[in-house]
Design a protein around this motif. Structure first.
Motif, PDB file in Angstrom:
ATOM      1  N   VAL A 148      -2.611  -3.884  -6.898  1.00 36.24           N
ATOM      2  CA  VAL A 148      -1.351  -3.212  -7.216  1.00 36.24           C
ATOM      3  C   VAL A 148      -0.985  -2.209  -6.123  1.00 36.24           C
ATOM      4  N   GLU A 149      -1.929  -1.344  -5.767  1.00 37.16           N
ATOM      5  CA  GLU A 149      -1.664  -0.339  -4.729  1.00 37.16           C
ATOM      6  C   GLU A 149      -1.483  -0.993  -3.360  1.00 37.16           C
ATOM      7  N   ALA A 150      -2.293  -2.023  -3.073  1.00 38.60           N
ATOM      8  CA  ALA A 150      -2.161  -2.712  -1.789  1.00 38.60           C
ATOM      9  C   ALA A 150      -0.772  -3.336  -1.668  1.00 38.60           C
ATOM     10  N   ALA A 151      -0.303  -3.988  -2.725  1.00 36.33           N
ATOM     11  CA  ALA A 151       1.028  -4.610  -2.699  1.00 36.33           C
ATOM     12  C   ALA A 151       2.115  -3.546  -2.555  1.00 36.33           C
ATOM     13  N   ARG A 152       1.913  -2.405  -3.203  1.00 31.72           N
ATOM     14  CA  ARG A 152       2.910  -1.330  -3.131  1.00 31.72           C
ATOM     15  C   ARG A 152       3.111  -0.855  -1.699  1.00 31.72           C
ATOM     16  N   TYR A 153       2.013  -0.608  -0.985  1.00 28.07           N
ATOM     17  CA  TYR A 153       2.143  -0.057   0.362  1.00 28.07           C
ATOM     18  C   TYR A 153       2.439  -1.133   1.398  1.00 28.07           C
ATOM     19  N   CYS A 154       2.094  -2.371   1.108  1.00 29.01           N
ATOM     20  CA  CYS A 154       2.550  -3.472   1.958  1.00 29.01           C
ATOM     21  C   CYS A 154       4.071  -3.583   1.880  1.00 29.01           C
ATOM     22  N   THR A 155       4.606  -3.495   0.670  1.00 28.69           N
ATOM     23  CA  THR A 155       6.059  -3.552   0.468  1.00 28.69           C
ATOM     24  C   THR A 155       6.752  -2.361   1.128  1.00 28.69           C
ATOM     25  N   GLU A 156       6.159  -1.165   0.970  1.00 26.32           N
ATOM     26  CA  GLU A 156       6.735   0.030   1.596  1.00 26.32           C
ATOM     27  C   GLU A 156       6.735  -0.100   3.116  1.00 26.32           C
ATOM     28  N   GLY A 157       5.663  -0.629   3.679  1.00 23.79           N
ATOM     29  CA  GLY A 157       5.611  -0.839   5.122  1.00 23.79           C
ATOM     30  C   GLY A 157       6.657  -1.831   5.589  1.00 23.79           C
ATOM     31  N   ASN A 158       6.830  -2.922   4.843  1.00 22.31           N
ATOM     32  CA  ASN A 158       7.854  -3.909   5.183  1.00 22.31           C
ATOM     33  C   ASN A 158       9.250  -3.308   5.110  1.00 22.31           C
ATOM     34  N   ARG A 159       9.478  -2.440   4.123  1.00 21.62           N
ATOM     35  CA  ARG A 159      10.790  -1.817   3.971  1.00 21.62           C
ATOM     36  C   ARG A 159      11.116  -0.900   5.143  1.00 21.62           C
ATOM     37  N   ARG A 160      10.121  -0.091   5.548  1.00 22.25           N
ATOM     38  CA  ARG A 160      10.375   0.887   6.595  1.00 22.25           C
ATOM     39  C   ARG A 160      10.228   0.306   7.998  1.00 22.25           C
ATOM     40  N   PHE A 161       9.363  -0.692   8.151  1.00 27.10           N
ATOM     41  CA  PHE A 161       9.079  -1.238   9.485  1.00 27.10           C
ATOM     42  C   PHE A 161       9.109  -2.767   9.433  1.00 27.10           C
ATOM     43  N   PRO A 162      10.291  -3.350   9.219  1.00 31.64           N
ATOM     44  CA  PRO A 162      10.383  -4.804   9.023  1.00 31.64           C
ATOM     45  C   PRO A 162       9.950  -5.630  10.228  1.00 31.64           C
ATOM     46  N   ASP A 163       9.917  -5.034  11.416  1.00 32.13           N
ATOM     47  CA  ASP A 163       9.531  -5.781  12.615  1.00 32.13           C
ATOM     48  C   ASP A 163       8.086  -5.520  13.037  1.00 32.13           C
ATOM     49  N   ASP A 164       7.360  -4.732  12.264  1.00 26.07           N
ATOM     50  CA  ASP A 164       5.963  -4.433  12.582  1.00 26.07           C
ATOM     51  C   ASP A 164       5.088  -5.577  12.059  1.00 26.07           C
ATOM     52  N   TYR A 165       4.370  -6.214  12.981  1.00 25.56           N
ATOM     53  CA  TYR A 165       3.573  -7.391  12.611  1.00 25.56           C
ATOM     54  C   TYR A 165       2.542  -7.089  11.531  1.00 25.56           C
ATOM     55  N   ARG A 166       2.093  -5.833  11.445  1.00 27.34           N
ATOM     56  CA  ARG A 166       1.069  -5.491  10.453  1.00 27.34           C
ATOM     57  C   ARG A 166       1.555  -5.774   9.029  1.00 27.34           C
ATOM     58  N   PHE A 167       2.850  -5.629   8.820  1.00 27.22           N
ATOM     59  CA  PHE A 167       3.366  -5.778   7.463  1.00 27.22           C
ATOM     60  C   PHE A 167       3.775  -7.214   7.143  1.00 27.22           C
ATOM     61  N   SER A 168       3.562  -8.095   8.094  1.00 26.82           N
ATOM     62  CA  SER A 168       3.464  -9.519   7.781  1.00 26.82           C
ATOM     63  C   SER A 168       2.002  -9.876   7.541  1.00 26.82           C
ATOM     64  N   GLN A 169       1.120  -9.286   8.339  1.00 31.60           N
ATOM     65  CA  GLN A 169      -0.312  -9.515   8.134  1.00 31.60           C
ATOM     66  C   GLN A 169      -0.737  -9.109   6.726  1.00 31.60           C
ATOM     67  N   CYS A 170      -0.223  -7.977   6.237  1.00 26.89           N
ATOM     68  CA  CYS A 170      -0.655  -7.506   4.914  1.00 26.89           C
ATOM     69  C   CYS A 170      -0.261  -8.487   3.823  1.00 26.89           C
ATOM     70  N   ARG A 171       0.849  -9.205   4.015  1.00 28.93           N
ATOM     71  CA  ARG A 171       1.252 -10.199   3.018  1.00 28.93           C
ATOM     72  C   ARG A 171       0.259 -11.356   2.982  1.00 28.93           C
ATOM     73  N   LEU A 172      -0.313 -11.693   4.132  1.00 29.98           N
ATOM     74  CA  LEU A 172      -1.358 -12.722   4.163  1.00 29.98           C
ATOM     75  C   LEU A 172      -2.657 -12.199   3.572  1.00 29.98           C
ATOM     76  N   MET A 173      -2.968 -10.931   3.850  1.00 34.22           N
ATOM     77  CA  MET A 173      -4.185 -10.337   3.312  1.00 34.22           C
ATOM     78  C   MET A 173      -4.148 -10.252   1.793  1.00 34.22           C
ATOM     79  N   LEU A 174      -2.959  -9.979   1.223  1.00 32.71           N
ATOM     80  CA  LEU A 174      -2.844  -9.903  -0.225  1.00 32.71           C
ATOM     81  C   LEU A 174      -3.250 -11.218  -0.884  1.00 32.71           C
ATOM     82  N   LEU A 175      -2.954 -12.336  -0.220  1.00 33.18           N
ATOM     83  CA  LEU A 175      -3.289 -13.647  -0.781  1.00 33.18           C
ATOM     84  C   LEU A 175      -4.790 -13.837  -0.922  1.00 33.18           C
ATOM     85  N   ALA A 176      -5.567 -13.078  -0.137  1.00 33.39           N
ATOM     86  CA  ALA A 176      -7.020 -13.220  -0.174  1.00 33.39           C
ATOM     87  C   ALA A 176      -7.662 -12.489  -1.346  1.00 33.39           C
ATOM     88  N   LEU A 177      -6.894 -11.597  -1.998  1.00 27.38           N
ATOM     89  CA  LEU A 177      -7.447 -10.861  -3.127  1.00 27.38           C
ATOM     90  C   LEU A 177      -7.521 -11.760  -4.360  1.00 27.38           C
TER      91      LEU A 177
END
Length: 310
Positions: A148-177
């Motif tokens: 829940v918290e991981a998804a929250r801050y992944c979403t916040e990162g995507n909202r504030r920094f849509p071109d930062d590759y880390r916040f595409s990576q976090c979407r892939l990392m969430l799938l591993a949970l």
């Protein structure tokens, strides 16, 4: 002030070399000279302490220490100086807390790591590298298996920094949970975004890193053959992945698949390139506090032999 600025410039120049050893050794050494000059005249200066900690920690992360003893000294001195920098600034210094959270993640102290990152975000939500603050909060939450918290801050990162590759990576990392595989059908499109957004010098290793996260998700979903196929396609050599981070990720997939021998073999590959990580792994195993993704290895004889436990 000029001495400190020269030190920070040296740090910035070191980062331009990626993980190239001689370049980093040269510029980190220059930066440390400036840090030591500053500390000699102002031993409690928060900026000088943070500069010292930042350079020593980078030297540790790049495995530039000459021995395991020196690696331990670098790590502990970096932690001490980060904490001293924060204390010298009245207990709140967003940039140092941001970096300390990264160090604590590597130390396995995930709850404290997240707390420092949250405090950094509260202190300065517009810090120059606040994208990394959000990334630390996400990473610590992911390590704590808090979807829940991981998804929250992944979403916040995507909202504030849509071109930062880390916040595409976090979407892939969430799938591993565990229990987060519902987005698996979209994984390859997200992988393409992650690859395209990555800086050129890490684009290829990041593509393969993303594939490894997808392999974990496939293993979680019970698609063992697909997970193995992705693993084999993602493997590469030290020319692309000199720190062998992909081997560590691969070990997670094998652990999920129940092949603990192959998981341990991949950890051996990772530790051969990162011997400084062995002490922390052994300590975590002794405390029965391995990360969630390596918990299945705890009682395996091969793993215990690898980390030096009976």
């Amino acid at each position: 002030e000029p001495v400190l600025q020269r030190g920070w410039v040296a740090y910035a120049v070191s980062r331009l070399g990626g993980v190239e050893r001689s370049h980093n050794e040269q510029w980190i050494a220059r930066g440390l000279e400036h840090a030591e000059r500053a500390l000699a005249s102002h031993p409690n200066n928060a900026d000088a302490l943070e500069l010292s900690a930042t350079l020593r920690y980078r030297r540790y992360l790049l495995n530039l220490a000459g021995s395991p003893t020196e690696a331990d000294e670098l790590f502990h001195r970096a932690e001490r100086d980060f904490r001293a920098s924060i204390a010298a600034n009245g207990g709140a210094r967003a940039s140092a807390q941001n970096s300390l959270s990264h160090l604590l993640i590597n130390k396995g102290e995930l709850a404290e790591a997240k707390l420092n990152a949250l405090q950094a975000y509260a202190t300065d939500p517009f810090l120059e590298n606040v994208n990394l603050t959000l990334w630390r909060i996400f990473t610590a939450s992911w390590g704590l298996q808090d979807g829940v918290e991981a998804a929250r801050y992944c979403t916040e990162g995507n909202r504030r920094f849509p071109d930062d590759y880390r916040f595409s990576q976090c979407r892939l990392m969430l799938l591993a949970l565990p229990g987060m595989q519902e987005g698996l059908a979209d994984a390859w499109r997200v992988l393409d975004e992650f690859t395209e957004e990555s800086p050129p010098q890490v684009r290829e290793v990041n593509r393969r890193r993303g594939m490894m996260y997808i392999s974990i998700a496939l293993a979680r979903a019970g698609m063992a053959d697909s997970a193995k196929s992705v693993i084999y396609a993602a493997r590469t050599g030290a020319d692309i992945d000199p720190l062998r981070d992909l081997a560590q990720l691969e070990s997670i997939t094998w652990s999920v698949l129940g092949n603990t021998k192959e998981a341990v073999r991949q950890l051996e590959v990772y530790l051969s390139a990162n011997p400084q990580a062995l002490h922390g792994l052994r300590t975590d195993a002794q405390r029965h506090d391995l990360p969630w993704y390596h918990q299945p290895l705890l009682d395996e004889p091969e793993f215990r032999a690898l980390v030096g436990l009976r």
